[in-house]
Write an enzyme that holds these catalytic residues in place. Structure first.
Site, PDB file in Angstrom:
ATOM      1  N   ILE A   1       0.845  -1.207   0.000  1.00 46.71           N
ATOM      2  CA  ILE A   1       0.000   0.000   0.000  1.00 46.71           C
ATOM      3  C   ILE A   1       0.878   1.254   0.000  1.00 46.71           C
ATOM      4  O   ILE A   1       0.617   2.204  -0.736  1.00 46.71           O
ATOM      5  CB  ILE A   1      -0.986  -0.018   1.193  1.00 46.71           C
ATOM      6  CG1 ILE A   1      -1.913  -1.244   1.080  1.00 46.71           C
ATOM      7  CG2 ILE A   1      -1.809   1.278   1.238  1.00 46.71           C
ATOM      8  CD1 ILE A   1      -2.811  -1.481   2.291  1.00 46.71           C
TER       9      ILE A   1
ATOM     10  N   THR B   1      -4.240   5.722   7.298  1.00 47.73           N
ATOM     11  CA  THR B   1      -5.216   4.747   6.790  1.00 47.73           C
ATOM     12  C   THR B   1      -4.792   3.335   7.209  1.00 47.73           C
ATOM     13  O   THR B   1      -5.282   2.364   6.635  1.00 47.73           O
ATOM     14  CB  THR B   1      -5.300   4.800   5.242  1.00 47.73           C
ATOM     15  OG1 THR B   1      -3.975   4.697   4.715  1.00 47.73           O
ATOM     16  CG2 THR B   1      -5.953   6.062   4.750  1.00 47.73           C
TER      17      THR B   1
ATOM     18  N   ARG C   1      -3.508   1.701  10.949  1.00 43.02           N
ATOM     19  CA  ARG C   1      -4.159   1.302  12.195  1.00 43.02           C
ATOM     20  C   ARG C   1      -4.048   2.472  13.176  1.00 43.02           C
ATOM     21  O   ARG C   1      -2.980   3.061  13.349  1.00 43.02           O
ATOM     22  CB  ARG C   1      -3.496   0.064  12.796  1.00 43.02           C
ATOM     23  CG  ARG C   1      -3.835  -1.244  12.073  1.00 43.02           C
ATOM     24  CD  ARG C   1      -5.314  -1.632  12.235  1.00 43.02           C
ATOM     25  NE  ARG C   1      -5.649  -2.893  11.613  1.00 43.02           N
ATOM     26  CZ  ARG C   1      -6.139  -3.027  10.366  1.00 43.02           C
ATOM     27  NH1 ARG C   1      -6.340  -1.968   9.619  1.00 43.02           N
ATOM     28  NH2 ARG C   1      -6.438  -4.217   9.898  1.00 43.02           N
TER      29      ARG C   1
ATOM     30  N   GLU D   1     -10.870   2.688  18.172  1.00 35.92           N
ATOM     31  CA  GLU D   1     -11.946   2.522  17.206  1.00 35.92           C
ATOM     32  C   GLU D   1     -13.097   1.663  17.760  1.00 35.92           C
ATOM     33  O   GLU D   1     -12.811   0.627  18.356  1.00 35.92           O
ATOM     34  CB  GLU D   1     -11.330   1.820  15.976  1.00 35.92           C
ATOM     35  CG  GLU D   1     -12.024   2.133  14.711  1.00 35.92           C
ATOM     36  CD  GLU D   1     -11.182   1.709  13.508  1.00 35.92           C
ATOM     37  OE1 GLU D   1     -10.040   2.191  13.361  1.00 35.92           O
ATOM     38  OE2 GLU D   1     -11.674   0.895  12.732  1.00 35.92           O
TER      39      GLU D   1
ATOM     40  N   HIS E   1     -13.062   4.159   8.735  1.00 36.04           N
ATOM     41  CA  HIS E   1     -12.252   2.985   8.353  1.00 36.04           C
ATOM     42  C   HIS E   1     -12.751   2.412   7.018  1.00 36.04           C
ATOM     43  O   HIS E   1     -13.208   1.259   6.947  1.00 36.04           O
ATOM     44  CB  HIS E   1     -12.275   1.920   9.456  1.00 36.04           C
ATOM     45  CG  HIS E   1     -11.091   0.988   9.377  1.00 36.04           C
ATOM     46  ND1 HIS E   1     -10.486   0.439  10.481  1.00 36.04           N
ATOM     47  CD2 HIS E   1     -10.394   0.524   8.303  1.00 36.04           C
ATOM     48  CE1 HIS E   1      -9.477  -0.336  10.102  1.00 36.04           C
ATOM     49  NE2 HIS E   1      -9.406  -0.293   8.782  1.00 36.04           N
TER      50      HIS E   1
END
Ligand code: DGY
Length: 322
Positions: A159, A234, A236, A265, A283
């Site tokens: 990513i 983006t 954790r 979260e 998320h």
């Protein structure tokens, strides 16, 4: 035999992967949207031979101990910090994730946040809707340009590299810090963490959550970031100390933040909620119809492999490391 094998799926998924599993196995899907704690997760998986879990499911040793038939935990996510890999290995349970299929969608969303926060997109949307746009002005809603600036990547896996490619297309210089990587692509340069913090105009996080990355961006490191920089996460939430981030924004040291993930979260630090210089998403990095369908397909493929006695395609640990 297959007809008697059971798969417990802790959330409903788009696409037809679960229907295809139903042709061969007994599939139980949890449709409720509330999060499961360990006890409820163990009760839901029960006697199933496979569990398809989401990143919020706490797949602990206790849960695995309570599910005697479990052969595979197919986490439908690239991250797997919610699964106790050591316990799975000890118990001979495979653990798999869903890499690759969500790389581009997540990189797109990181860029959506980078653009939204540097160009004040959400603030502008609110202004228009609330009737506060009274005509063009030279100083209206000035943001920050990206061309010629430095994009810093904390984590340079699939990513991170996809975010870097987009960064180069925007005319940015790319620096990264990733102890697991030897060389960067197309001129992207590896630097130490201190140099990354001091040198990035936009710092985007793409490392997994591990004991060494939990709390990595605390007060001191946020202070060490370049004044006026933007932080985007983006990956954790617990990689960033949210309280310290609020302080860094309040003091004006950082110019803004784009967050898709949170330290606790789904709770969000109240200090972030009222700020105009912060863009918040729920998320949603991999949240496209295409990507979520591919994620569940890959997880289903892993489940079928293990239930048929073959190794899964994308193991991350558990039985494979035992
Ligand atoms: C993941 O896959 O780990 C994301 O956080 C959700 O898709």
């Amino acid at each position: 035999m297959n007809g008697t094998m059971e798969i417990a799926v802790t959330a409903g998924w788009p696409g037809d992967a679960l229907d295809r599993l139903r042709e061969r196995y007994t599939v139980r899907v949890r449709e409720k949207e509330t999060l499961l704690d360990e006890e409820a997760l163990a009760a839901f998986i029960g006697g199933a031979h496979a569990a398809m879990t989401i990143l919020a499911d706490p797949v602990t040793d206790g849960v695995m101990a309570a599910c005697p038939n479990l052969r595979i935990v197919a986490n439908v996510a690239v991250g797997y910090n919610n699964v106790d890999l050591e316990a799975a290995a000890r118990r001979g349970i495979w653990v798999t994730n869903t890499p690759d299929v969500l790389t581009e969608a997540t990189a797109d969303l990181a860029w959506a946040l980078i653009l939204a926060v540097t160009r004040r997109v959400v603030e502008g949307d609110r202004m228009v809707r609330e009737g506060r746009f009274h005509g063009w002005r030279p100083d209206l809603l000035l943001g920050r340009g990206l061309q010629g600036r430095t994009l810093g990547l904390l984590g340079y896996g699939r990513i991170g590299r996809a975010v870097a490619r987009r960064g180069r297309a925007f005319g940015m210089t790319v620096l990264f810090h990733d102890p697991g990587v030897l060389a960067g692509e197309a001129g992207d340069r590896q630097v130490g963490l201190d140099a990354l913090l001091a040198g990035s105009d936009v710092l985007s996080i793409h490392c997994p959550l591990t004991p060494s990355t939990r709390g990595l961006l605390g007060r001191e490191r946020l202070r060490a970031m370049r004044p006026g920089a933007f932080l985007v996460n983006t990956a954790r939430g617990p990689v960033v100390d949210e309280g310290a981030l609020v302080e860094a924004l309040e003091s004006g040291h950082l110019a803004g933040a784009g967050l898709d993930v949170y330290e606790r979260e789904p709770e969000v630090h109240p200090g972030l909620l009222d700020r105009q210089d912060v863009v918040l998403l729920p998320h949603a990095g991999s949240a496209t119809v295409e990507t979520r369908s591919r994620m569940v397909e890959l997880a289903a493929e892993n489940v079928v492999a293990v239930l048929e006695g073959r190794p899964p395609r994308t193991p991350v640990g558990g039985r494979s490391t035992a």
